[in-house]
Motif scaffolding. Structure first.
Motif, PDB file in Angstrom:
ATOM      1  N   CYS A   1      60.029  38.450  27.124  1.00 45.44           N
ATOM      2  CA  CYS A   1      59.709  37.065  27.491  1.00 45.44           C
ATOM      3  C   CYS A   1      60.883  36.190  27.085  1.00 45.44           C
TER       4      CYS A   1
ATOM      5  N   ILE B   1      50.871  38.087  29.934  1.00 44.44           N
ATOM      6  CA  ILE B   1      50.302  38.325  28.611  1.00 44.44           C
ATOM      7  C   ILE B   1      49.131  37.367  28.441  1.00 44.44           C
TER       8      ILE B   1
ATOM      9  N   GLY C   1      56.225  38.201  31.703  1.00 47.60           N
ATOM     10  CA  GLY C   1      57.425  38.912  31.281  1.00 47.60           C
ATOM     11  C   GLY C   1      57.582  40.221  32.022  1.00 47.60           C
TER      12      GLY C   1
ATOM     13  N   PRO D   1      49.014  39.527  20.849  1.00 48.11           N
ATOM     14  CA  PRO D   1      50.258  38.764  20.784  1.00 48.11           C
ATOM     15  C   PRO D   1      50.058  37.460  20.020  1.00 48.11           C
ATOM     16  N   HIS D   2      51.148  36.866  19.596  1.00 48.65           N
ATOM     17  CA  HIS D   2      51.089  35.551  18.966  1.00 48.65           C
ATOM     18  C   HIS D   2      50.645  34.530  20.007  1.00 48.65           C
TER      19      HIS D   2
ATOM     20  N   TYR E   1      52.739  33.363  23.094  1.00 41.97           N
ATOM     21  CA  TYR E   1      52.956  34.206  24.265  1.00 41.97           C
ATOM     22  C   TYR E   1      51.742  34.278  25.181  1.00 41.97           C
ATOM     23  N   HIS E   2      50.612  33.672  24.778  1.00 45.24           N
ATOM     24  CA  HIS E   2      49.404  33.684  25.594  1.00 45.24           C
ATOM     25  C   HIS E   2      49.671  32.925  26.893  1.00 45.24           C
TER      26      HIS E   2
ATOM     27  N   LYS F   1      52.056  33.743  29.081  1.00 50.99           N
ATOM     28  CA  LYS F   1      53.448  33.898  29.504  1.00 50.99           C
ATOM     29  C   LYS F   1      53.589  35.135  30.392  1.00 50.99           C
TER      30      LYS F   1
ATOM     31  N   LYS G   1      61.913  32.420  25.432  1.00 44.84           N
ATOM     32  CA  LYS G   1      61.389  31.325  24.628  1.00 44.84           C
ATOM     33  C   LYS G   1      62.486  30.275  24.476  1.00 44.84           C
TER      34      LYS G   1
ATOM     35  N   LYS H   1      62.872  37.356  23.969  1.00 49.64           N
ATOM     36  CA  LYS H   1      61.991  37.859  22.928  1.00 49.64           C
ATOM     37  C   LYS H   1      61.338  39.136  23.431  1.00 49.64           C
TER      38      LYS H   1
ATOM     39  N   VAL I   1      58.273  41.557  22.864  1.00 51.10           N
ATOM     40  CA  VAL I   1      56.948  41.536  22.257  1.00 51.10           C
ATOM     41  C   VAL I   1      56.258  42.855  22.559  1.00 51.10           C
TER      42      VAL I   1
END
Length: 160
Positions: free
Chosen positions: A76, A42, A62, A53-54, A57-58, A60, A78, A87, A89
């Motif tokens: 993902c 991500i 998954g 994404p928030h 999550y940059h 990350k 967390k 999580k 996403v």
């Protein structure tokens, strides 16, 4: 001074586009095929704000669990209070790219299969395990026609 705690707070450098990479996204981004079970990274693309994404999550990695025409769902993990929470996403495909984390493993699987095939035809056994760097072999230096020399520093002299 008061802080701002918005969704994109403190992302000035995180979400910036690369040098000479500004502008509209290439069409090849939209033609990539994602399937359930793919491993993806991500990486938020600041040129497209929808489906972003928030900031957590940059960067990350998954696994894709859902695919829609314009987006993918990614699982993902967390860390929250010392435990891993799964999580899910939902991210548009502009913010997702195929991960290269398994590429070395897949290349090794192919090369091992080829080595196995060649060894079987030759009737030999082959070691396919990865080995750490081994110690260098021992050497003997003879001083028969190689007189030891004493090295000293050259005296500094000025040419002024």
């Amino acid at each position: 001074m008061p802080h701002s705690f918005g969704l994109r707070a403190r992302t000035r450098h995180m979400f910036k586009r690369d040098f000479k990479k500004h502008g509209a996204e290439h069409l090849s981004t939209y033609l990539r095929i994602f399937k359930t079970g793919d491993i993806v990274d991500i990486v938020a693309n600041a040129a497209e704000q929808r489906g972003m994404p928030h900031k957590f999550y940059h960067g990350k990695t998954g696994i894709v669990f859902n695919v829609t025409p314009g987006a993918v769902g990614v699982i993902c993990y967390k860390v929250v209070n010392g435990r891993y929470l799964e999580k899910r996403v939902n991210v548009r495909i502009e913010h997702v790219r195929h991960s290269k984390c398994r590429q070395e493993f897949l290349d090794r699987v192919k090369s091992n299969a080829a080595k196995k095939r060649a060894a079987k035809e030759a009737g030999q056994t082959v070691v396919l395990k990865r080995l750490p760097a081994q110690p260098r072999e021992a050497r003997t230096v003879s001083i028969k026609n190689n007189v030891p020399q004493t090295l000293t520093a050259q005296p500094y002299e000025t040419t002024i």
